[in-house]
Design a protein around this motif. Sequence first.
Motif, mmCIF file in Angstrom:
data_model
loop_
_atom_site.group_PDB
_atom_site.id
_atom_site.type_symbol
_atom_site.label_atom_id
_atom_site.label_comp_id
_atom_site.label_asym_id
_atom_site.label_seq_id
_atom_site.Cartn_x
_atom_site.Cartn_y
_atom_site.Cartn_z
ATOM 1 N N THR A 28 209.044 -93.236 -44.669
ATOM 2 C CA THR A 28 208.560 -94.526 -45.164
ATOM 3 C C THR A 28 207.318 -94.928 -44.398
ATOM 4 O OG1 THR A 28 210.808 -95.201 -45.746
ATOM 5 C CG2 THR A 28 209.140 -96.934 -45.548
ATOM 6 N N PHE A 29 206.220 -95.056 -45.139
ATOM 7 C CA PHE A 29 204.938 -95.357 -44.512
ATOM 8 C C PHE A 29 204.838 -96.802 -44.029
ATOM 9 C CE2 PHE A 29 201.698 -91.953 -45.765
ATOM 10 C CZ PHE A 29 202.660 -90.977 -45.790
ATOM 11 N N ASP A 30 205.552 -97.670 -44.695
ATOM 12 C CA ASP A 30 205.469 -99.087 -44.371
ATOM 13 C C ASP A 30 205.824 -99.298 -42.901
ATOM 14 O OD1 ASP A 30 207.030 -102.108 -45.701
ATOM 15 O OD2 ASP A 30 205.103 -101.764 -44.733
ATOM 16 N N GLY A 31 204.951 -100.006 -42.200
ATOM 17 C CA GLY A 31 205.181 -100.264 -40.792
ATOM 18 C C GLY A 31 204.397 -99.364 -39.860
ATOM 19 N N TYR A 32 203.734 -98.366 -40.419
ATOM 20 C CA TYR A 32 202.949 -97.444 -39.603
ATOM 21 C C TYR A 32 201.473 -97.505 -39.967
ATOM 22 C CZ TYR A 32 207.285 -95.215 -38.129
ATOM 23 O OH TYR A 32 208.510 -94.956 -37.600
ATOM 24 N N ALA A 33 200.641 -97.368 -38.960
ATOM 25 C CA ALA A 33 199.229 -97.111 -39.205
ATOM 26 C C ALA A 33 199.076 -95.635 -39.551
ATOM 27 C CB ALA A 33 198.407 -97.441 -37.967
ATOM 28 N N ILE A 34 198.211 -95.342 -40.492
ATOM 29 C CA ILE A 34 197.978 -93.956 -40.900
ATOM 30 C C ILE A 34 196.521 -93.607 -40.612
ATOM 31 C CG2 ILE A 34 198.052 -92.285 -42.768
ATOM 32 C CD1 ILE A 34 200.784 -93.443 -42.042
ATOM 33 N N GLY A 35 196.346 -92.547 -39.867
ATOM 34 C CA GLY A 35 195.006 -92.105 -39.511
ATOM 35 C C GLY A 35 194.630 -90.825 -40.234
ATOM 36 N N TRP A 36 193.362 -90.700 -40.560
ATOM 37 C CA TRP A 36 192.807 -89.459 -41.081
ATOM 38 C C TRP A 36 191.937 -88.843 -39.986
ATOM 39 C CZ3 TRP A 36 194.072 -86.861 -45.374
ATOM 40 C CH2 TRP A 36 194.724 -87.545 -46.396
ATOM 41 N N PHE A 37 192.066 -87.553 -39.831
ATOM 42 C CA PHE A 37 191.336 -86.821 -38.819
ATOM 43 C C PHE A 37 190.759 -85.563 -39.453
ATOM 44 C CE2 PHE A 37 192.984 -89.231 -35.211
ATOM 45 C CZ PHE A 37 194.089 -89.836 -35.788
ATOM 46 N N ARG A 38 189.781 -84.970 -38.790
ATOM 47 C CA ARG A 38 189.243 -83.710 -39.279
ATOM 48 C C ARG A 38 188.845 -82.834 -38.103
ATOM 49 N NH1 ARG A 38 183.619 -85.941 -42.047
ATOM 50 N NH2 ARG A 38 182.546 -86.519 -40.102
ATOM 51 N N GLN A 39 188.886 -81.540 -38.380
ATOM 52 C CA GLN A 39 188.483 -80.577 -37.358
ATOM 53 C C GLN A 39 187.648 -79.496 -38.014
ATOM 54 O OE1 GLN A 39 191.659 -78.859 -35.016
ATOM 55 N NE2 GLN A 39 190.240 -78.420 -33.358
#
Length: 119
Positions: A28-39
Amino acid sequence: DVQLQASGGGAVQAGGSLRLSCAAPGFTFDGYAIGWFRQAPGKEREGVSCIRSSDGSTLYVDSVKGRFTTSRDNAKNTVYLQMNSLKPEDTAVYYCAAADHCGADFGSWGQGTQVTVSS
């Protein structure tokens, strides 16, 4: 720790667009910050964007501001990264991850998705 799965990558020409998705069955995504990263090859992983859980506000690295947009659909447990005006320097493997807040340690990495931008 849950590992989120990024998808939607591909090969596009410079100036093109892609939309990446981030999901994890049963999480469940609700309640979390979601980050995008790249390499990128030979480079360290860098943060691209983050979307907060509290108000949906977003943060972006300077190099993608005005071109990338991240959004979340808590009902679908999915976070998106809309990438427009892509440049060759955006070529990388893109990952998403969850944390308590955008400044926290995003320590668990799932499978990324390759984005290749040709000039």
